[in-house]
Design a protein around this motif. Structure first.
Motif, short mmCIF file in Angstrom:
data_model
loop_
_atom_site.label_atom_id
_atom_site.label_comp_id
_atom_site.label_asym_id
_atom_site.label_seq_id
_atom_site.Cartn_x
_atom_site.Cartn_y
_atom_site.Cartn_z
N CYS A 1 0.83 -1.21 0.00
CA CYS A 1 0.00 0.00 0.00
C CYS A 1 0.86 1.25 0.00
CB CYS A 1 -0.92 0.00 1.21
SG CYS A 1 -2.29 -1.16 1.13
N VAL A 2 1.89 1.26 0.85
CA VAL A 2 2.78 2.42 0.91
C VAL A 2 3.50 2.61 -0.43
CG1 VAL A 2 4.78 3.40 2.08
CG2 VAL A 2 3.04 2.20 3.40
N THR A 3 3.97 1.51 -1.01
CA THR A 3 4.65 1.60 -2.30
C THR A 3 3.75 2.16 -3.38
OG1 THR A 3 6.00 -0.32 -1.68
CG2 THR A 3 5.94 0.26 -4.00
N THR A 4 2.48 1.80 -3.34
CA THR A 4 1.56 2.24 -4.39
C THR A 4 1.32 3.73 -4.37
OG1 THR A 4 0.45 0.08 -4.29
CG2 THR A 4 -0.74 1.88 -5.37
N PHE A 5 1.23 4.32 -3.20
CA PHE A 5 0.74 5.70 -3.11
C PHE A 5 1.83 6.74 -2.84
CE2 PHE A 5 -2.95 3.04 -1.98
CZ PHE A 5 -3.82 3.46 -2.99
N VAL A 6 3.01 6.34 -2.39
CA VAL A 6 4.04 7.36 -2.13
C VAL A 6 4.72 7.77 -3.44
CG1 VAL A 6 4.46 6.59 0.22
CG2 VAL A 6 5.78 5.61 -1.65
N PRO A 7 5.04 9.05 -3.61
CA PRO A 7 5.70 9.51 -4.85
C PRO A 7 7.21 9.38 -4.77
CG PRO A 7 5.13 11.39 -3.52
CD PRO A 7 4.64 10.19 -2.75
N LEU A 8 7.68 8.16 -4.54
CA LEU A 8 9.12 7.95 -4.35
C LEU A 8 9.64 6.81 -5.22
CD1 LEU A 8 9.34 8.31 -0.46
CD2 LEU A 8 10.01 9.99 -2.18
N TRP A 9 9.03 6.62 -6.37
CA TRP A 9 9.50 5.56 -7.26
C TRP A 9 10.80 5.96 -7.96
CZ3 TRP A 9 6.59 1.07 -9.40
CH2 TRP A 9 5.53 0.69 -8.57
N LYS A 10 10.94 7.25 -8.26
CA LYS A 10 12.15 7.78 -8.88
C LYS A 10 12.54 9.07 -8.17
CE LYS A 10 11.29 6.05 -13.58
NZ LYS A 10 11.16 6.45 -15.01
N SER A 11 13.82 9.36 -8.17
CA SER A 11 14.31 10.61 -7.58
C SER A 11 15.28 11.27 -8.55
CB SER A 11 15.00 10.35 -6.24
OG SER A 11 16.15 9.53 -6.42
N LEU A 12 15.33 12.59 -8.50
CA LEU A 12 16.15 13.37 -9.42
C LEU A 12 16.74 14.55 -8.67
CD1 LEU A 12 17.07 13.95 -12.38
CD2 LEU A 12 14.99 15.33 -12.62
N SER A 13 18.07 14.66 -8.70
CA SER A 13 18.78 15.78 -8.09
C SER A 13 19.39 16.64 -9.20
CB SER A 13 19.87 15.29 -7.13
OG SER A 13 19.30 14.53 -6.08
N LEU A 14 19.09 17.92 -9.17
CA LEU A 14 19.61 18.84 -10.18
C LEU A 14 20.95 19.40 -9.74
CD1 LEU A 14 16.30 20.78 -10.96
CD2 LEU A 14 17.25 18.80 -12.15
N GLU A 15 21.96 19.26 -10.60
CA GLU A 15 23.28 19.78 -10.27
C GLU A 15 23.29 21.30 -10.30
OE1 GLU A 15 26.10 18.04 -12.84
OE2 GLU A 15 25.84 16.00 -12.08
N LEU A 16 22.46 21.90 -11.15
CA LEU A 16 22.42 23.36 -11.23
C LEU A 16 21.67 23.97 -10.05
CD1 LEU A 16 21.72 23.78 -15.07
CD2 LEU A 16 23.92 23.85 -13.87
N ASN A 17 20.79 23.19 -9.45
CA ASN A 17 20.03 23.69 -8.31
C ASN A 17 19.94 22.57 -7.28
OD1 ASN A 17 18.40 25.02 -6.53
ND2 ASN A 17 16.64 25.21 -7.90
N GLU A 18 20.95 22.51 -6.43
CA GLU A 18 21.02 21.43 -5.46
C GLU A 18 20.03 21.59 -4.31
OE1 GLU A 18 25.01 21.19 -4.16
OE2 GLU A 18 25.82 20.54 -6.11
N LEU A 19 19.32 22.70 -4.28
CA LEU A 19 18.36 22.92 -3.21
C LEU A 19 17.02 22.25 -3.49
CD1 LEU A 19 19.03 26.71 -2.50
CD2 LEU A 19 20.08 24.71 -1.44
N GLU A 20 16.86 21.68 -4.67
CA GLU A 20 15.61 21.02 -5.05
C GLU A 20 15.88 19.56 -5.35
OE1 GLU A 20 13.18 24.74 -7.12
OE2 GLU A 20 13.83 23.02 -8.30
N VAL A 21 15.00 18.71 -4.86
CA VAL A 21 15.06 17.27 -5.14
C VAL A 21 13.69 16.85 -5.67
CG1 VAL A 21 15.39 14.97 -4.19
CG2 VAL A 21 16.78 16.86 -3.34
N TRP A 22 13.68 16.32 -6.87
CA TRP A 22 12.44 15.89 -7.51
C TRP A 22 12.22 14.40 -7.25
CZ3 TRP A 22 9.27 18.98 -10.81
CH2 TRP A 22 9.73 20.29 -10.98
N SER A 23 10.99 14.03 -7.10
CA SER A 23 10.60 12.63 -6.92
C SER A 23 9.32 12.37 -7.68
CB SER A 23 10.44 12.28 -5.43
OG SER A 23 9.43 13.09 -4.85
N MET A 24 9.17 11.15 -8.16
CA MET A 24 8.01 10.79 -8.97
C MET A 24 7.45 9.45 -8.51
SD MET A 24 7.66 10.42 -13.13
CE MET A 24 8.83 9.06 -13.18
N GLY A 25 6.13 9.36 -8.50
CA GLY A 25 5.44 8.12 -8.18
C GLY A 25 4.44 7.77 -9.25
#
Length: 221
Positions: free
Chosen positions: A25-49
């Motif tokens: 259930c947790v795996t299905t609904f959390v938006p943490l299937w992929k993560s992306l860190s931007l080198e140009l803007n290290e203050l932001e971390v993107w995640s996708m579910g």
């Protein structure tokens, strides 16, 4: 001894089934299937579910945006949504069927064969739920690896990596499959080995029967 092993296997299978279903259930609904860190803007971390994309900023603010149309999603995400929802349904059904087939419950207590069938059906449903969880997680992980090592993409372009939900999904699928195997094995009927009767042993005569009187030939010395 056999009954103690069966009870232990059933209790362990039910606990693993509950743990695996909650993790799925947790795996299905959390938006943490992929993560992306931007080198140009290290203050932001993107995640996708499966349902939304989120960006976390350094000050602690998290902004999420749901995906667009279901038909506009990549094939991996569309199929993953369906399979994960199927896994949740199969896991819930398997847990209910297996609970009705446990030895400690009075449901169908006078019908041991039906309880074994319920336990087998519950174990099979939980095993199918584990497979339905492992398949989409592994598919998304495979596509992530292919995109990460794609030589046609310039090196300056940021690339998606594994998220925490990927590893949680693998754990949930393995636990669900293990619980189904334990419950199915505990449903096997116990074979009772009867000791063989000693040679020359005659069954006792029923009460009221008397041995026949000796014949005249038996009295001759």
């Amino acid at each position: 001894m056999a009954g103690s092993w069966r009870a232990t296997a059933q209790a362990g299978g039910m606990l693993l089934a509950l743990l695996g279903w909650v993790s799925s259930c947790v795996t299905t609904f959390v938006p943490l299937w992929k993560s992306l860190s931007l080198e140009l803007n290290e203050l932001e971390v993107w995640s996708m579910g499966l349902w939304q994309v989120c960006v976390a900023r350094e000050e602690g603010a998290v902004e999420c945006r749901p995906h667009g149309s279901f038909l506009a999603l990549p094939p991996a995400l569309r199929v993953s949504r369906l399979l994960m929802c199927l896994s949740l349904g199969l896991g819930l059904l398997g847990g209910l069927l297996a609970a009705a087939g446990l030895e400690g419950w009075t449901v169908c207590g006078d019908r041991p064969r039906r309880k074994r069938r319920l336990l087998l059906a519950g174990g099979a449903a939980l095993g199918a739920a584990g497979t339905a969880t492992l398949a989409p997680v592994s598919w998304v992980a495979y596509n992530t690896v292919l995109d990460f090592w794609d030589d046609s993409v310039p090196d300056i372009v940021p690339r998606w990596e594994f998220g925490e939900a990927t590893f949680l999904g693998w754990f949930a699928g393995a636990v669900l499959a293990t619980s189904g195997l334990l419950l199915a094995c505990s449903a096997r009927p116990v074979a009772t080995n009867m000791p063989p009767a000693p040679a020359g042993h005659q069954p006792p005569a029923p009460p009221g029967d008397h041995p026949p009187p000796p014949k005249n030939a038996d009295l001759v010395i």
